[in-house]
Design a protein around this motif. Structure first.
Motif: not given
Length: 419
Positions: A31-36, A153-159, A243-249, A267-274
């Protein structure tokens, strides 16, 4: 036997940590790193969706048979086994497996995260909430899971950002692969640690609510299948879970439509998680005051409105703040529903002794988006590259949100007649 306040707090904390840790590797990571992930694993959106679909197919059977297991065996044992088994799958993920191996891995995770885990988690949470705090119990569970997911998720993005060059767009495939390797290792360790916490923290089940002395059977399934509220609850879960599955997008939408780079899109994906902890806990507390079914109707309204904006084509390149505000609206509805759709079991008068059977039955239907949403999203995104594909995805979400609104209204009417 009543638990002390400290022991109750420790128990719900263990359920929260276990409840999210088991899904970090199969879902939060992607969910957080889908493009990569698509680039490193050399996958199309449809191929990743296919892996999710295989998971969903396995999960359908696992939900059904996991329910009676949860009514017979202690939750702490089943949860710990599930967490250790799921963590082991991370070692396969680190190898950047072929598509066929990835599909088999997701099938394996369908067993470990569902048959051995899901119904015991819900049953233990319902037991924790007692008769009068079901909204609080499930609000704390999903809100706490959301807080953990957002934090991880935030720690993963920072890492991830720290492991790449300052200009992330200039990172090589090898650098991106190594960064994902380290993140997967951290997630595997977190999942294993959760298993240890569960064994040390969760109490043994109340003997008055156990069916351990009875042989394993489907008697409870037959009993709850005769209840109309169970089928309406299944419909509510299905529509909410779309709806929950769609947050993957969200992160891919941010990258391909709004124009954010890969790090900012993550970061935008993690923003949703917060948003999840605030929405789930708030909805749960309100549910204990005004009724879980009433809050469910309100949450579907929020989801329908937010997904309609995302589907409409009103959001374009550079419109970061409008996109984020729309994500807030959609996420409030999505995550409030996640805190509610098992809290309504008390209003539906489902016997606590058959909680596992009811969870298994409603989950077989309610979580079918695990089967069809991944391939459907992948197909829509690949067939209509750019903004159009994302709009098609959220038209689907809007339709299901409206169906969920109808189902939750029917549930409210049925339960008001029986109260």
């Amino acid at each position: 036997m009543e638990m002390s306040s400290a022991r109750r707090a420790l128990s719900i904390a263990a359920l929260v940590i276990a409840g999210e840790s088991v899904f970090l590797l199969p879902f939060v990571f992607a969910r957080v790193f889908r493009p990569t992930l698509l680039e490193v694993f050399d996958l199309t959106n449809l191929e990743l969706g296919t892996a999710y679909s295989v998971y969903g197919v396995v999960a359908m059977a696992a939900y059904f048979f996991g329910g009676p297991l949860a009514d017979k065996f202690p939750a702490r044992v089943l949860l710990a086994i599930a967490l250790v088994s799921t963590a082991a799958g991370g070692l396969v993920m680190m190898a950047v497996p072929s598509f066929s191996t990835l599909v088999m891995l997701y099938a394996y995770w369908g067993v470990t995260t569902v048959a051995l885990f899901w119904a015991p988690l819900i049953r233990a949470t319902r037991q924790w909430g007692g008769e009068d705090e079901q909204g609080r119990a499930f609000g704390f569970l999903d809100g706490g899971r959301g807080l953990l997911a957002a934090s991880v998720g935030s720690v993963m993005v920072l890492l991830f950002a720290g492991l790449l060059p300052a200009d992330s767009e200039a990172a090589t495939l090898a650098e991106k692969t190594e960064a994902l390797h380290r993140i997967i290792l951290v997630l595997s360790g977190t999942t294993f640690a959760a298993a240890v916490l569960v064994i040390l923290s969760l109490p043994h089940r109340d003997p008055s609510e156990t069916a351990a002395e009875q042989p394993l059977s489907l008697k409870g399934v037959a009993r709850v299948a005769a209840m109309p509220t169970v089928w309406l609850q299944a419909a509510i879960i299905l529509c909410a879970y779309v709806g929950f599955k769609a947050i993957d997008d969200f992160s891919l939408y941010a990258n391909q439509v709004v124009g954010l780079d890969e790090v900012d899109a993550a970061r935008a994906g993690v923003f949703s998680l917060w948003i999840r902890p605030f929405a789930a806990v708030g909805a749960g507390l309100l549910a204990d005051r005004i009724g879980a079914s009433t809050m469910t109707v309100t949450s579907f309204m929020l989801l329908a409105f937010g997904s309609l904006i995302l589907a409409s084509g009103l959001i374009g390149s550079g419109m970061v703040w409008i996109f984020l505000l729309t994500v807030v609206c959609s996420s409030l509805g999505i995550f409030a529903l996640r805190g509610l759709y098992f809290a309504i079991m008390r209003e539906g008068k489902i016997p606590r002794a058959y909680t596992g059977a009811a969870v298994g039955l409603v989950s077989v239907i309610g979580y079918t988006p695990d089967v069809f949403m991944g391939p459907l999203m992948g197909y829509l995104l690949d067939q209509s590259p750019g903004a159009a594909g994302h709009q098609h995805v959220f038209w689907v979400v809007t339709g299901f949100a409206l169906l969920g609104l109808v189902a939750s209204g029917c549930f409210a009417r049925v339960t008001s007649r029986t109260r």
